[in-house]
Scaffold this active site. Structure first.
Site, PDB file in Angstrom:
ATOM      1  N   TYR A  86       0.842  -1.208   0.000  1.00 42.39           N
ATOM      2  CA  TYR A  86       0.000   0.000   0.000  1.00 42.39           C
ATOM      3  C   TYR A  86       0.867   1.243   0.000  1.00 42.39           C
ATOM      4  O   TYR A  86       0.565   2.244  -0.642  1.00 42.39           O
ATOM      5  CB  TYR A  86      -0.943   0.018   1.212  1.00 42.39           C
ATOM      6  CG  TYR A  86      -1.988   1.094   1.066  1.00 42.39           C
ATOM      7  CD1 TYR A  86      -3.176   0.834   0.398  1.00 42.39           C
ATOM      8  CD2 TYR A  86      -1.764   2.388   1.538  1.00 42.39           C
ATOM      9  CE1 TYR A  86      -4.125   1.827   0.206  1.00 42.39           C
ATOM     10  CE2 TYR A  86      -2.703   3.389   1.351  1.00 42.39           C
ATOM     11  CZ  TYR A  86      -3.882   3.105   0.688  1.00 42.39           C
ATOM     12  OH  TYR A  86      -4.811   4.094   0.496  1.00 42.39           O
ATOM     13  N   PHE A 138      -7.183  21.260 -24.806  1.00 38.61           N
ATOM     14  CA  PHE A 138      -7.474  19.840 -24.919  1.00 38.61           C
ATOM     15  C   PHE A 138      -8.721  19.574 -24.076  1.00 38.61           C
ATOM     16  O   PHE A 138      -8.921  20.204 -23.038  1.00 38.61           O
ATOM     17  CB  PHE A 138      -6.309  18.937 -24.485  1.00 38.61           C
ATOM     18  CG  PHE A 138      -6.666  17.493 -24.728  1.00 38.61           C
ATOM     19  CD1 PHE A 138      -6.757  17.013 -26.018  1.00 38.61           C
ATOM     20  CD2 PHE A 138      -7.019  16.647 -23.679  1.00 38.61           C
ATOM     21  CE1 PHE A 138      -7.175  15.709 -26.266  1.00 38.61           C
ATOM     22  CE2 PHE A 138      -7.438  15.349 -23.918  1.00 38.61           C
ATOM     23  CZ  PHE A 138      -7.513  14.875 -25.221  1.00 38.61           C
ATOM     24  N   THR A 139      -9.525  18.616 -24.529  1.00 40.75           N
ATOM     25  CA  THR A 139     -10.859  18.411 -23.949  1.00 40.75           C
ATOM     26  C   THR A 139     -10.842  18.281 -22.421  1.00 40.75           C
ATOM     27  O   THR A 139     -11.476  19.056 -21.717  1.00 40.75           O
ATOM     28  CB  THR A 139     -11.504  17.166 -24.577  1.00 40.75           C
ATOM     29  OG1 THR A 139     -10.600  16.065 -24.437  1.00 40.75           O
ATOM     30  CG2 THR A 139     -11.802  17.390 -26.052  1.00 40.75           C
ATOM     31  N   ASP A 177       1.985  20.253 -20.483  1.00 40.09           N
ATOM     32  CA  ASP A 177       1.297  18.978 -20.697  1.00 40.09           C
ATOM     33  C   ASP A 177       2.303  18.119 -21.445  1.00 40.09           C
ATOM     34  O   ASP A 177       2.518  18.273 -22.653  1.00 40.09           O
ATOM     35  CB  ASP A 177       0.012  19.166 -21.501  1.00 40.09           C
ATOM     36  CG  ASP A 177      -0.742  17.850 -21.692  1.00 40.09           C
ATOM     37  OD1 ASP A 177      -0.095  16.781 -21.596  1.00 40.09           O
ATOM     38  OD2 ASP A 177      -1.961  17.876 -21.936  1.00 40.09           O
ATOM     39  N   LYS A 179       0.526   7.698 -23.541  1.00 37.90           N
ATOM     40  CA  LYS A 179       0.989   8.055 -24.887  1.00 37.90           C
ATOM     41  C   LYS A 179       2.503   7.830 -24.976  1.00 37.90           C
ATOM     42  O   LYS A 179       2.949   6.688 -25.064  1.00 37.90           O
ATOM     43  CB  LYS A 179       0.608   9.508 -25.210  1.00 37.90           C
ATOM     44  CG  LYS A 179      -0.858   9.702 -25.551  1.00 37.90           C
ATOM     45  CD  LYS A 179      -1.743   9.800 -24.353  1.00 37.90           C
ATOM     46  CE  LYS A 179      -3.099  10.382 -24.650  1.00 37.90           C
ATOM     47  NZ  LYS A 179      -3.968  10.362 -23.465  1.00 37.90           N
ATOM     48  N   ARG A 192     -12.597  15.130 -34.328  1.00 34.82           N
ATOM     49  CA  ARG A 192     -12.000  16.218 -33.558  1.00 34.82           C
ATOM     50  C   ARG A 192     -12.447  17.514 -34.199  1.00 34.82           C
ATOM     51  O   ARG A 192     -11.717  18.167 -34.932  1.00 34.82           O
ATOM     52  CB  ARG A 192     -10.462  16.130 -33.543  1.00 34.82           C
ATOM     53  CG  ARG A 192      -9.905  14.932 -32.801  1.00 34.82           C
ATOM     54  CD  ARG A 192      -9.740  15.073 -31.300  1.00 34.82           C
ATOM     55  NE  ARG A 192     -10.899  14.808 -30.478  1.00 34.82           N
ATOM     56  CZ  ARG A 192     -10.829  14.414 -29.197  1.00 34.82           C
ATOM     57  NH1 ARG A 192      -9.661  14.188 -28.618  1.00 34.82           N
ATOM     58  NH2 ARG A 192     -11.902  14.244 -28.487  1.00 34.82           N
ATOM     59  N   PHE A 229     -18.487  14.290 -26.799  1.00 30.03           N
ATOM     60  CA  PHE A 229     -18.045  13.462 -27.933  1.00 30.03           C
ATOM     61  C   PHE A 229     -17.932  11.991 -27.549  1.00 30.03           C
ATOM     62  O   PHE A 229     -18.073  11.113 -28.403  1.00 30.03           O
ATOM     63  CB  PHE A 229     -16.702  13.963 -28.465  1.00 30.03           C
ATOM     64  CG  PHE A 229     -15.629  14.060 -27.422  1.00 30.03           C
ATOM     65  CD1 PHE A 229     -15.515  15.188 -26.635  1.00 30.03           C
ATOM     66  CD2 PHE A 229     -14.756  13.010 -27.215  1.00 30.03           C
ATOM     67  CE1 PHE A 229     -14.538  15.274 -25.647  1.00 30.03           C
ATOM     68  CE2 PHE A 229     -13.782  13.080 -26.239  1.00 30.03           C
ATOM     69  CZ  PHE A 229     -13.671  14.219 -25.445  1.00 30.03           C
TER      70      PHE A 229
HETATM   71  N1  F0G Z   1      -3.502  15.851 -22.506  1.00 34.45           N
HETATM   72  C1  F0G Z   1      -3.446  15.481 -23.794  1.00 34.45           C
HETATM   73  C2  F0G Z   1      -2.665  16.316 -24.746  1.00 34.45           C
HETATM   74  C3  F0G Z   1      -4.107  14.337 -24.228  1.00 34.45           C
HETATM   75  O1  F0G Z   1      -4.038  13.985 -25.502  1.00 34.45           O
HETATM   76  C4  F0G Z   1      -4.836  13.574 -23.284  1.00 34.45           C
HETATM   77  C5  F0G Z   1      -5.562  12.382 -23.699  1.00 34.45           C
HETATM   78  C6  F0G Z   1      -4.876  13.999 -21.957  1.00 34.45           C
HETATM   79  C7  F0G Z   1      -4.186  15.141 -21.597  1.00 34.45           C
HETATM   80  C8  F0G Z   1      -5.651  13.254 -20.902  1.00 34.45           C
HETATM   81  O2  F0G Z   1      -5.011  12.102 -20.568  1.00 34.45           O
HETATM   82  O3  F0G Z   1      -6.590  10.289 -21.299  1.00 34.45           O
HETATM   83  O4  F0G Z   1      -4.695   9.828 -19.740  1.00 34.45           O
HETATM   84  O5  F0G Z   1      -6.644  11.112 -18.962  1.00 34.45           O
HETATM   85  N2  F0G Z   1      -5.806  12.120 -24.897  1.00 34.45           N
HETATM   86  C9  F0G Z   1      -6.454  10.926 -25.411  1.00 34.45           C
HETATM   87  C10 F0G Z   1      -6.565  11.043 -26.886  1.00 34.45           C
HETATM   88  C11 F0G Z   1      -7.739  10.584 -24.746  1.00 34.45           C
HETATM   89  O6  F0G Z   1      -7.135  10.126 -27.500  1.00 34.45           O
HETATM   90  O7  F0G Z   1      -6.054  11.998 -27.471  1.00 34.45           O
HETATM   91  P1  F0G Z   1      -5.786  10.760 -20.114  1.00 34.45           P
END
Ligand code: F0G
Length: 464
Positions: free
Chosen positions: A78, A130-131, A221, A264, A388, A455
């Site tokens: 833990y 970013f979303t 990021d 990624k 997108r 989306f």
């Molecule tokens: N920042 C960027 C630039 C991203 O592309 C993503 C995720 C995140 C943050 C969030 O990270 O998914 O680990 O919580 N991108 C994915 C995509 C979902 O398909 O581009 P996460």
């Protein structure tokens, strides 16, 4: 130094295949039934119905034998797991930040950082949204302000650093609201929504100078920042002989901390982290992570996940890996360009982005051209891609109106170390076939819209 690898095989895969996962091919009728069932949203299709999965490069990489060996070395304690210290050492070595807080994935880190740094009424400038990043900024009471260079919003503009921050836009914001209302600038490496486009080191250095003067931290990021480092080496004077890992360090050293989706660049199926240099911010993150993720030495991950991540980071910064990564995406992009397919240029690092506005000029943005094209590609070939454009952009929280982004794109995202060149040929053929009958494609109407990040779960029907 030979940065492009061997002259005979400019990007041959630097590995051989030890295990395979069999693919299932479907008929056109099966795919039509599947996409109808999924409300014409590729996010809602089942993986078993997909032939080549280009939905995302997130968590879809193939791990190496060494990463799998690391899974067996999981120290599932833990507290104080040995794997945490391995991860901390890898982050310190290659990213250079002093403090690390693991999280289950990128948005877990974004939640922590946004809650700690943003106060109600703040403004958070960034090089395109970013979303999930923007949503966490908004949930913490902030307003995102786009300060990326104009070139980024033009899919045909071939400017080599479309991820750059426009310092005039940033300064206009700071003059308007005051530096004390700007808790940090959110700087993304290889800007995803712009097509995987890098910032330059020159731009980052100028940004650092500006931010030092106004006492504004730069939060990176880091999700695809090794890929950004690769483009700096290819395109920026003074870097052509520098190993990509050194460029990554130089980027991080010019920033104050980062959020990371390790799914990624770092070649794992799950994981992320928040890292920073400031002791006070670290203490707050260590405290907050126990609320949302888990103890500060695992943050929602198993010990084995942290070990795979530590090893993934070490593999991700190698020249051979990066040459093959960039080379494969470029191979697909060049095939599509040669066939006259409208894609975002320059070709980015993680994906090919089809410009749905130019592909389907007869479909109004309100009828979701990119969403329609993603559905059509699935029907054509079982290739799963992602919208997108206007669906991803969501609604303005103030006015409730659809945000209408200039970029209306379909992303063909390439997982790392998963598909072969022959797969890329199949993808190119499918896109070209759909292009030849593009006039038949019609738009969609949205029949279900969830409140957050629509989306992912929105449903559509074809326009009659
Ligand atoms: N920042 C960027 C630039 C991203 O592309 C993503 C995720 C995140 C943050 C969030 O990270 O998914 O680990 O919580 N991108 C994915 C995509 C979902 O398909 O581009 P996460």
């Amino acid at each position: 130094m030979n940065t492009q690898t061997n002259e005979h095989h400019p990007w041959a895969e630097p590995y051989k295949i030890k295990m395979v996962e069999l693919l299932r091919m479907t008929t056109r009728e099966e795919r039509l039934a599947a996409i109808r069932e999924a409300g014409y949203n590729t996010f809602l299709t089942r993986s078993r119905d997909v032939y080549i999965d280009l939905l995302t490069d997130s968590g879809t990489s193939a791990m190496s034998d060494r990463q799998w060996a690391g899974i067996m070395l999981g120290d599932e304690a833990y507290s104080g797991s040995e794997n945490f210290y391995h991860l901390e050492a890898a982050v310190r070595e290659f990213y250079g930040y002093k403090h690390l807080v693991p999280t289950h994935q990128g948005r877990g880190a974004e939640n922590l950082m946004s809650q700690i740094l943003i106060s109600d009424g703040d403004f958070v400038p960034g090089n395109m949204y970013f979303t999930t990043t923007r949503l966490h900024q908004e949930l913490a009471g902030g307003t995102f302000v786009d300060v990326i260079v104009d070139e980024a919003h033009d899919p045909e503009n071939t400017f080599p650093f479309k991820g750059n921050v426009d310092l005039d836009k940033l300064d206009a914001l700071v003059q308007e609201v005051g530096a004390d209302r700007v808790p940090y600038i959110s700087l993304e490496g290889n800007v995803n929504m712009a097509g995987g486009q890098p910032f330059s080191m020159e731009n980052l250095k100028a940004l650092r100078q500006y931010c030092r003067k106004h006492d504004i931290p730069i939060m990176l990021d880091a999700t695809r920042t090794i890929e950004n480092a690769w483009f700096i080496r290819e395109r920026e004077a003074g870097y052509s002989d520098m190993p990509v890992r050194k460029i990554l360090r130089e980027i991080c050293d010019l920033t104050d901390g980062c959020t990371m989706s390790a799914k990624k660049d770092a070649l794992v199926n799950i994981g992320g982290f928040f890292a920073c240099n400031d002791d006070e911010v670290f203490k707050k993150a260590q405290n907050l992570v126990v609320v949302y993720e888990g103890l500060h030495t695992y943050g929602g991950l198993a010990g084995r996940d942290m070990e795979a991540m530590a090893q993934g980071i070490r593999e991700s910064v190698t020249e051979e890996h990066m040459a093959a990564r960039i080379g494969q995406v470029r191979y697909l992009g060049q095939k599509l360009l040669a066939a006259g397919i409208p894609i975002v240029r320059p070709i980015g690092s993680h994906a090919i982005f089809i410009d749905a506005r130019r592909f389907l000029p007869h479909i109004d943005q309100e009828h979701f051209p990119a969403q329609s094209l993603a559905a059509e590609l699935f029907i054509e070939s079982g290739i799963r891609t992602m919208e997108r454009g206007i669906v991803s952009a969501g609604r303005d929280p103030e006015t409730g109106k659809n945000r209408k982004p200039k970029l209306e794109l379909v992303r063909l995202t390439i997982p790392r170390r998963v598909y072969t060149q022959a797969h890329m040929d199949v993808v190119a053929d499918a896109v070209i076939d759909v292009y030849h009958r593009r006039e038949e494609i019609r738009g969609l109407k949205m029949v279900y819209e969830p409140e957050y990040l629509r989306f992912f779960q929105a449903r559509f029907e074809p326009l009659t």
